[in-house]
Write a protein that holds these residues in place. Structure first.
Motif, short mmCIF file in Angstrom:
data_model
loop_
_atom_site.label_atom_id
_atom_site.label_comp_id
_atom_site.label_asym_id
_atom_site.label_seq_id
_atom_site.Cartn_x
_atom_site.Cartn_y
_atom_site.Cartn_z
N GLU A 173 41.83 36.78 48.41
CA GLU A 173 42.60 37.53 47.43
C GLU A 173 42.32 36.98 46.05
O GLU A 173 41.66 35.95 45.89
N GLY A 174 42.83 37.65 45.03
CA GLY A 174 42.61 37.18 43.67
C GLY A 174 43.14 38.17 42.66
O GLY A 174 43.76 39.18 43.01
N ALA A 175 42.88 37.89 41.39
CA ALA A 175 43.35 38.75 40.31
C ALA A 175 42.26 39.67 39.80
O ALA A 175 42.54 40.72 39.22
N GLY A 176 40.99 39.29 40.01
CA GLY A 176 39.89 40.09 39.50
C GLY A 176 38.78 40.25 40.51
O GLY A 176 38.64 39.44 41.43
N LYS A 177 38.00 41.28 40.36
CA LYS A 177 36.83 41.53 41.20
C LYS A 177 35.57 41.13 40.43
O LYS A 177 35.47 41.33 39.22
N VAL A 178 34.61 40.60 41.16
CA VAL A 178 33.37 40.12 40.55
C VAL A 178 32.51 41.29 40.08
O VAL A 178 32.37 42.29 40.77
N MET A 179 31.95 41.13 38.89
CA MET A 179 30.96 42.06 38.35
C MET A 179 29.69 41.28 38.06
O MET A 179 29.75 40.13 37.62
N ARG A 180 28.55 41.93 38.28
CA ARG A 180 27.28 41.24 38.09
C ARG A 180 26.32 42.07 37.25
O ARG A 180 26.44 43.30 37.16
#
Length: 271
Positions: free
Chosen positions: A225-232
């Motif tokens: 879980e987390g607050a943000g999703k990874v962008m690349r």
């Protein structure tokens, strides 16, 4: 889709001009099973078909605005901005159909990447297409194109023999004239046949953001879980004077409900 053979690769980077706080390193060993990935980002034409067949309404359309590079805005500029980045403006009416705001359109950009899509929007499209978003590890293995620890998808020089290989900001940022997105199959593909994996638009991945790693992992899927999703991958707004995140190891994140004029996605699947 392009088949990536899987296997073991060295993920992450230790570039001297990198961003350690972003969790680019340490370099670690990752093993992946074979997978499929789109050779290019999803286009406006492809997304339009999805919307036509499903009636889907993006999050930017639901809330009525999205972030646009301020100089590109055609109207509807709001007080909303990004701290430390005055070149961004919240623009009422900015959506995937009207990327710069009221009066703009994608009529002559059917083969450009769709933008102003949130992570949730991208995941919805992927599910409709019978695919999914790539994990961060899959994205990086595919972006490297079979090269071992190269800075870029084509090697270590940004512009070999003086030739541009990606769509990033040209000239002083943010004052030089900017051109925005280019067609998804611009420039030469990498060793796996993927186009524009760096520059042009940031690409959503499936993973929640994290910055701690094991020295070895098999088919990692990121934190639970987390607050943000990874962008690349960086975007057309990246420039070495403030954001050189068009290197393969570079990464950032955003909340899954966020959208902007420089973020898109490509899909993956298991063969």
């Amino acid at each position: 889709m392009v088949r990536v053979p899987g296997g073991t690769f060295r993920m992450g980077g230790d570039d001297p001009d990198g961003h350690p706080a972003d969790g680019e390193g340490p370099v670690r060993e990752v093993r992946l099973r074979p997978f499929l990935i789109d050779p290019a980002c999803v286009t406006n034409a492809q997304f339009a078909r999805f919307v036509k067949e499903t009636g889907y309404v993006t999050q930017a359309e639901q809330i009525g605005w999205s972030f646009v590079f301020r100089r590109f805005a055609t109207g509807g500029v709001m007080d909303a901005g990004v701290p430390g980045a005055p070149w961004w403006a919240g623009v009422a009416g900015a959506t995937w159909r009207s990327p710069e705001g009221p009066g703009s359109s994608v009529g002559d950009r059917q083969n450009h990447p769709v933008v102003h899509v949130s992570w949730h929007d991208a995941a919805a499209y992927a599910a409709w297409a019978g695919k999914r978003l790539p994990t961060e590890a899959e994205w990086e293995m595919a972006a490297r194109g079979g090269l071992e620890r190269a800075r870029y998808p084509w090697g270590d020089q940004l512009a070999p023999n003086g030739r541009r290989r990606c769509n990033i900001w040209q000239g002083p940022f943010p004052t030089a004239p900017g051109k925005g997105t280019v067609p998804v199959k611009s420039f030469q593909p990498n060793g796996y046949g993927l186009y524009n994996v760096v520059g042009n638009v940031w690409e959503w991945t499936a993973d929640w953001w994290g910055t701690t790693w094991e020295p070895y992992a098999e088919d990692p899927a990121g934190p639970a879980e987390g607050a943000g999703k990874v962008m690349r991958g960086g975007s057309y707004l990246c420039h070495d004077s403030y954001c050189n995140r068009y290197r393969v190891a570079a990464r950032t994140s955003n909340t899954p409900d966020s959208a902007s004029g420089h973020t898109g996605f490509r899909c993956a699947a298991i063969p």
